[in-house]
Design a protein around this motif. Structure first.
Motif, PDB file in Angstrom:
ATOM      1  N   GLN A  64      -2.944  -1.399  -7.596  1.00 42.21           N
ATOM      2  CA  GLN A  64      -2.099  -1.744  -6.454  1.00 42.21           C
ATOM      3  C   GLN A  64      -1.272  -3.000  -6.702  1.00 42.21           C
ATOM      4  O   GLN A  64      -0.511  -3.413  -5.826  1.00 42.21           O
ATOM      5  N   THR A  65      -1.408  -3.611  -7.866  1.00 38.11           N
ATOM      6  CA  THR A  65      -0.621  -4.807  -8.158  1.00 38.11           C
ATOM      7  C   THR A  65       0.858  -4.424  -8.289  1.00 38.11           C
ATOM      8  O   THR A  65       1.186  -3.357  -8.814  1.00 38.11           O
ATOM      9  N   PRO A  66       1.769  -5.279  -7.794  1.00 40.93           N
ATOM     10  CA  PRO A  66       3.192  -4.904  -7.748  1.00 40.93           C
ATOM     11  C   PRO A  66       3.775  -4.482  -9.086  1.00 40.93           C
ATOM     12  O   PRO A  66       4.629  -3.607  -9.148  1.00 40.93           O
ATOM     13  N   ALA A  87      -7.740  -2.062   4.123  1.00 42.25           N
ATOM     14  CA  ALA A  87      -6.704  -3.101   4.185  1.00 42.25           C
ATOM     15  C   ALA A  87      -5.954  -3.199   2.861  1.00 42.25           C
ATOM     16  O   ALA A  87      -4.736  -3.395   2.842  1.00 42.25           O
ATOM     17  N   ARG A  88      -6.665  -3.055   1.733  1.00 43.90           N
ATOM     18  CA  ARG A  88      -6.027  -3.110   0.431  1.00 43.90           C
ATOM     19  C   ARG A  88      -5.072  -1.939   0.198  1.00 43.90           C
ATOM     20  O   ARG A  88      -4.173  -2.016  -0.636  1.00 43.90           O
ATOM     21  N   SER A  89      -5.262  -0.857   0.942  1.00 45.51           N
ATOM     22  CA  SER A  89      -4.357   0.290   0.817  1.00 45.51           C
ATOM     23  C   SER A  89      -3.062   0.089   1.605  1.00 45.51           C
ATOM     24  O   SER A  89      -2.284   1.015   1.757  1.00 45.51           O
ATOM     25  N   ARG A  90      -2.862  -1.136   2.091  1.00 46.51           N
ATOM     26  CA  ARG A  90      -1.661  -1.509   2.854  1.00 46.51           C
ATOM     27  C   ARG A  90      -1.545  -0.704   4.153  1.00 46.51           C
ATOM     28  O   ARG A  90      -0.461  -0.260   4.540  1.00 46.51           O
ATOM     29  N   ALA A  91      -2.692  -0.533   4.807  1.00 43.88           N
ATOM     30  CA  ALA A  91      -2.702   0.142   6.097  1.00 43.88           C
ATOM     31  C   ALA A  91      -2.071  -0.750   7.164  1.00 43.88           C
ATOM     32  O   ALA A  91      -2.027  -1.980   7.036  1.00 43.88           O
TER      33      ALA A  91
END
Length: 273
Positions: free
Chosen positions: A52-54, A136-140
């Motif tokens: 998930q890092t940009p 939260a880490r899944s950008r919910a």
């Protein structure tokens, strides 16, 4: 021992009639699954977070992003830890609003195992041990129910994500009902699709055992997240099917769209396996 009952909608569900022997079997399943779960969290979770890092998440491999590949892999393994086998049918195009029925906290991981998407989740999920952090880490997007300002912020964020081609998933029932079946779909979060910005794709999630619908994953009255996860670790194997149904065109009012989505999801859920 399990028995099968007919539901009011004409489907079937498994009713668990557990005795002392099945309690012993549940303990054995937990002993077998807990080390697997610990290993998956300790070794697999850092990989999923790294994806998930940009600088990495948008790179593509075989037509899908690295994030999509690793998210699907991680979630499919998590389901297998809980003894759940996944089947996916139907098409999932980009830039759509996925509207799914909701019966367990595992539904988020079921949908992620089917295809990369963002979620609108209730704010309480943030407080769940570990699972809240993963979501939260899944950008919910987290929605505080009953606060109009939170709804406005979430809707604005939804419009932005859809404009960038992302998929968004909502659970229009507004929570996890304790009672069987598909419940009323609330219409507020259908607004981006109703405005014509994207189509809405209804999704039916159905857990089953031995070909009959199973409701065992639902929270029991008074059961908290940790208690539910502990109980499910001891349950016999389940199958879960995700059916992505034909898209509903945008440009209609959100209440009509919510009713149409509920109708097709209810029909798919009640259909014979």
């Amino acid at each position: 021992m399990n028995t099968v009952e007919r539901t009011p909608a004409g489907g079937r569900r498994v009713i668990n009639r557990s005795g002392p022997e099945s309690a012993w079997h549940r303990s054995l399943r937990r002993l077998r699954r807990l080390p697997w779960l610990a290993m998956h969290l300790l070794l697999g979770l850092p990989l999923a977070v790294l994806a998930q890092t940009p600088g990495l998440r948008d790179r593509r491999l075989n037509g899908r992003t690295i994030e999509d590949h690793l998210a699907r892999w991680w979630c499919r393994i998590l389901l297998r830890v809980f003894g759940i086998r996944l089947t996916v049918t139907g098409d999932l195009p980009p830039a759509v609003l996925v509207a799914a029925n909701h019966q367990t906290w595992l539904d988020i991981f079921v949908l992620l195992a089917a295809g990369l998407m963002r979620f609108v989740a209730k704010a309480e999920i943030r407080r769940w041990p570990l699972a809240g952090w993963i979501v939260a880490r899944s950008r919910a997007l987290f929605l505080q129910r009953g606060k109009s300002s939170s709804t406005a912020e979430v809707l604005a964020a939804m419009h932005g994500m859809l404009a960038h081609g992302e998929r968004l998933a909502i659970f229009p029932e507004g929570g996890v009902p304790h009672t069987p079946g598909v419940h009323h779909f609330h219409s507020r979060l259908f607004a981006p699709a109703a405005s014509g910005r994207c189509p809405a794709v209804p999704a039916a999630i159905r857990f089953s055992r031995d070909g009959a619908v199973s409701e065992t994953t639902r929270f029991r009255p008074g059961e908290h997240f940790v208690g539910n996860a502990w109980r499910l670790l001891g349950e016999a194997g389940l199958e879960v099917e995700v059916r992505f149904l034909p898209a509903l065109p945008g440009g209609t009012d959100r209440r009509s769209m919510a009713r149409a989505a509920q109708a097709v999801v209810s029909a798919a859920y009640a259909a014979a396996a």
